[in-house]
Design a protein around this motif. Structure first.
Motif, PDB file in Angstrom:
ATOM      1  N   ALA A 100       0.821  -1.213   0.000  1.00 25.63           N
ATOM      2  CA  ALA A 100       0.000   0.000   0.000  1.00 25.63           C
ATOM      3  C   ALA A 100       0.855   1.262   0.000  1.00 25.63           C
ATOM      4  CB  ALA A 100      -0.926   0.013   1.218  1.00 25.63           C
ATOM      5  N   PHE A 101       2.135   1.145   0.332  1.00 29.21           N
ATOM      6  CA  PHE A 101       3.024   2.305   0.293  1.00 29.21           C
ATOM      7  C   PHE A 101       3.456   2.640  -1.132  1.00 29.21           C
ATOM      8  CE2 PHE A 101       4.438   0.924   4.750  1.00 29.21           C
ATOM      9  CZ  PHE A 101       3.508   1.741   5.349  1.00 29.21           C
ATOM     10  N   THR A 102       3.288   1.727  -2.067  1.00 24.10           N
ATOM     11  CA  THR A 102       3.726   1.968  -3.437  1.00 24.10           C
ATOM     12  C   THR A 102       2.581   2.073  -4.441  1.00 24.10           C
ATOM     13  OG1 THR A 102       4.039  -0.407  -3.759  1.00 24.10           O
ATOM     14  CG2 THR A 102       5.965   0.874  -3.078  1.00 24.10           C
ATOM     15  N   LYS A 103       1.396   1.612  -4.071  1.00 20.98           N
ATOM     16  CA  LYS A 103       0.219   1.766  -4.948  1.00 20.98           C
ATOM     17  C   LYS A 103      -1.022   1.871  -4.080  1.00 20.98           C
ATOM     18  CE  LYS A 103      -0.148  -3.169  -5.549  1.00 20.98           C
ATOM     19  NZ  LYS A 103       0.332  -4.280  -6.240  1.00 20.98           N
ATOM     20  N   ARG A 104      -2.019   2.555  -4.588  1.00 18.78           N
ATOM     21  CA  ARG A 104      -3.255   2.768  -3.834  1.00 18.78           C
ATOM     22  C   ARG A 104      -3.982   1.450  -3.601  1.00 18.78           C
ATOM     23  NH1 ARG A 104      -3.959   7.714  -1.438  1.00 18.78           N
ATOM     24  NH2 ARG A 104      -2.960   9.245  -2.735  1.00 18.78           N
ATOM     25  N   PRO A 105      -4.309   1.130  -2.328  1.00 21.80           N
ATOM     26  CA  PRO A 105      -5.044  -0.109  -2.065  1.00 21.80           C
ATOM     27  C   PRO A 105      -6.523   0.051  -2.386  1.00 21.80           C
ATOM     28  CG  PRO A 105      -4.612   1.038  -0.015  1.00 21.80           C
ATOM     29  CD  PRO A 105      -3.941   1.827  -1.113  1.00 21.80           C
ATOM     30  N   ASP A 106      -7.183  -1.082  -2.613  1.00 23.87           N
ATOM     31  CA  ASP A 106      -8.623  -1.112  -2.846  1.00 23.87           C
ATOM     32  C   ASP A 106      -9.323  -0.812  -1.519  1.00 23.87           C
ATOM     33  OD1 ASP A 106     -11.178  -1.595  -3.807  1.00 23.87           O
ATOM     34  OD2 ASP A 106     -11.004  -3.776  -3.555  1.00 23.87           O
ATOM     35  N   PRO A 107     -10.135   0.260  -1.438  1.00 20.51           N
ATOM     36  CA  PRO A 107     -10.770   0.622  -0.169  1.00 20.51           C
ATOM     37  C   PRO A 107     -11.667  -0.468   0.416  1.00 20.51           C
ATOM     38  CG  PRO A 107     -11.166   2.312  -1.843  1.00 20.51           C
ATOM     39  CD  PRO A 107     -10.475   1.170  -2.507  1.00 20.51           C
ATOM     40  N   ASP A 108     -12.365  -1.237  -0.428  1.00 20.02           N
ATOM     41  CA  ASP A 108     -13.238  -2.306   0.070  1.00 20.02           C
ATOM     42  C   ASP A 108     -12.416  -3.425   0.710  1.00 20.02           C
ATOM     43  OD1 ASP A 108     -15.475  -0.955  -0.809  1.00 20.02           O
ATOM     44  OD2 ASP A 108     -15.465  -1.959  -2.770  1.00 20.02           O
ATOM     45  N   ARG A 109     -11.329  -3.786   0.056  1.00 15.85           N
ATOM     46  CA  ARG A 109     -10.454  -4.834   0.612  1.00 15.85           C
ATOM     47  C   ARG A 109      -9.809  -4.343   1.904  1.00 15.85           C
ATOM     48  NH1 ARG A 109      -4.867  -7.010  -0.780  1.00 15.85           N
ATOM     49  NH2 ARG A 109      -4.976  -9.129   0.013  1.00 15.85           N
ATOM     50  N   GLN A 110      -9.408  -3.070   1.917  1.00 18.53           N
ATOM     51  CA  GLN A 110      -8.791  -2.483   3.113  1.00 18.53           C
ATOM     52  C   GLN A 110      -9.757  -2.563   4.298  1.00 18.53           C
ATOM     53  OE1 GLN A 110      -5.692  -1.325   2.906  1.00 18.53           O
ATOM     54  NE2 GLN A 110      -5.422  -0.174   4.772  1.00 18.53           N
ATOM     55  N   ALA A 111     -11.023  -2.260   4.064  1.00 18.60           N
ATOM     56  CA  ALA A 111     -12.019  -2.291   5.137  1.00 18.60           C
ATOM     57  C   ALA A 111     -12.256  -3.714   5.637  1.00 18.60           C
ATOM     58  CB  ALA A 111     -13.333  -1.677   4.655  1.00 18.60           C
ATOM     59  N   SER A 112     -12.251  -4.675   4.723  1.00 15.04           N
ATOM     60  CA  SER A 112     -12.501  -6.059   5.136  1.00 15.04           C
ATOM     61  C   SER A 112     -11.323  -6.656   5.893  1.00 15.04           C
ATOM     62  CB  SER A 112     -12.842  -6.927   3.927  1.00 15.04           C
ATOM     63  OG  SER A 112     -11.709  -7.078   3.098  1.00 15.04           O
ATOM     64  N   LEU A 113     -10.123  -6.130   5.678  1.00 19.19           N
ATOM     65  CA  LEU A 113      -8.925  -6.662   6.348  1.00 19.19           C
ATOM     66  C   LEU A 113      -8.528  -5.864   7.586  1.00 19.19           C
ATOM     67  CD1 LEU A 113      -6.658  -7.454   3.274  1.00 19.19           C
ATOM     68  CD2 LEU A 113      -7.907  -9.063   4.699  1.00 19.19           C
ATOM     69  N   ARG A 114      -9.310  -4.885   7.963  1.00 13.43           N
ATOM     70  CA  ARG A 114      -8.936  -3.990   9.063  1.00 13.43           C
ATOM     71  C   ARG A 114      -8.577  -4.740  10.345  1.00 13.43           C
ATOM     72  NH1 ARG A 114      -9.299   0.905   8.264  1.00 13.43           N
ATOM     73  NH2 ARG A 114     -11.091   0.834   6.911  1.00 13.43           N
ATOM     74  N   GLY A 115      -9.280  -5.792  10.664  1.00 12.57           N
ATOM     75  CA  GLY A 115      -8.999  -6.550  11.877  1.00 12.57           C
ATOM     76  C   GLY A 115      -7.676  -7.296  11.822  1.00 12.57           C
ATOM     77  N   LEU A 116      -7.254  -7.684  10.633  1.00 11.71           N
ATOM     78  CA  LEU A 116      -5.994  -8.421  10.485  1.00 11.71           C
ATOM     79  C   LEU A 116      -4.764  -7.524  10.501  1.00 11.71           C
ATOM     80  CD1 LEU A 116      -6.826 -10.893   7.598  1.00 11.71           C
ATOM     81  CD2 LEU A 116      -6.544 -11.432   9.992  1.00 11.71           C
ATOM     82  N   LEU A 117      -4.952  -6.258  10.215  1.00 10.81           N
ATOM     83  CA  LEU A 117      -3.816  -5.390   9.955  1.00 10.81           C
ATOM     84  C   LEU A 117      -3.218  -4.769  11.213  1.00 10.81           C
ATOM     85  CD1 LEU A 117      -5.166  -3.542   6.795  1.00 10.81           C
ATOM     86  CD2 LEU A 117      -3.700  -5.539   6.913  1.00 10.81           C
ATOM     87  N   ALA A 118      -3.015  -5.520  12.245  1.00 12.20           N
ATOM     88  CA  ALA A 118      -2.493  -4.959  13.491  1.00 12.20           C
ATOM     89  C   ALA A 118      -0.973  -5.039  13.543  1.00 12.20           C
ATOM     90  CB  ALA A 118      -3.128  -5.665  14.680  1.00 12.20           C
ATOM     91  N   ILE A 119      -0.452  -6.145  13.962  1.00 19.24           N
ATOM     92  CA  ILE A 119       0.990  -6.265  14.188  1.00 19.24           C
ATOM     93  C   ILE A 119       1.778  -6.144  12.890  1.00 19.24           C
ATOM     94  CG2 ILE A 119       2.814  -7.804  15.016  1.00 19.24           C
ATOM     95  CD1 ILE A 119       0.802  -8.879  17.027  1.00 19.24           C
ATOM     96  N   GLY A 120       1.348  -6.833  11.849  1.00 15.06           N
ATOM     97  CA  GLY A 120       2.064  -6.764  10.569  1.00 15.06           C
ATOM     98  C   GLY A 120       2.122  -5.352  10.021  1.00 15.06           C
TER      99      GLY A 120
END
Length: 162
Positions: A94-114
């Motif tokens: 996501a630092f090099t290309k714009r992420p898909d907002p829908d996918r970003q919202a669905s993965l919000r719970g996973l995106l903690a430590i990583g």
């Protein structure tokens, strides 16, 4: 940036840079405490990731106290490892290309430590997302310059110098 301003508003003409979280627009010229902010963001996100690991450790100890068995404990450990690895990769991309907002919202719970680790590691080289925002800003600035550059004279009135 040019010295031109929009008439009546006092804002600079042309595209404006998008501010980054924790950095504002200091990423453009690397001024205004940019280096200190990078160090602070790297240290803060790493400390937060370590704290999150302690929370996971307490969860693991809770499973051990509950004596749920080896398969469940192993499944939980593998799940957290895989989720953290996926989150790291997703955030890094996501630092090099714009992420898909829908996918970003669905993965919000996973995106903690990583995500925290990716943010910390990226802060060691640049403000997270700086490369993407710089490319977009420079492209918009170039397009604006091409649109606003004026030609001198009428090309149909030029004399042929043969």
């Amino acid at each position: 940036m040019s010295d031109e301003t929009n008439t009546g508003t006092g804002t600079p003409a042309g595209p404006q840079p998008e501010p980054l979280r924790f950095f504002g627009t200091t990423w453009i010229d690397h001024d205004g405490g940019y280096t200190g902010r990078r160090i602070g963001v790297a240290a803060g996100s790493l400390a937060t990731a370590v704290a999150a690991c302690f929370v996971l450790r307490f969860a693991y100890q809770g499973l051990a106290i509950a004596d749920v068995g080896t398969p469940v404990t192993l499944m939980v450990v593998v799940m957290f490892a895989v989720c953290s690895a996926l989150a790291f990769r997703h955030t890094w991309d996501a630092f090099t290309k714009r992420p898909d907002p829908d996918r970003q919202a669905s993965l919000r719970g996973l995106l903690a430590i990583g995500s925290l680790l990716a943010y910390s590691f990226r802060s060691l080289t640049e403000a997270p997302g700086e490369k993407l925002h710089r490319e977009e800003y420079e492209t918009a600035r170039d397009q604006y310059t091409r649109r606003t550059t004026r030609r001198t004279g009428n090309p149909s009135r030029k004399r042929n110098h043969r």
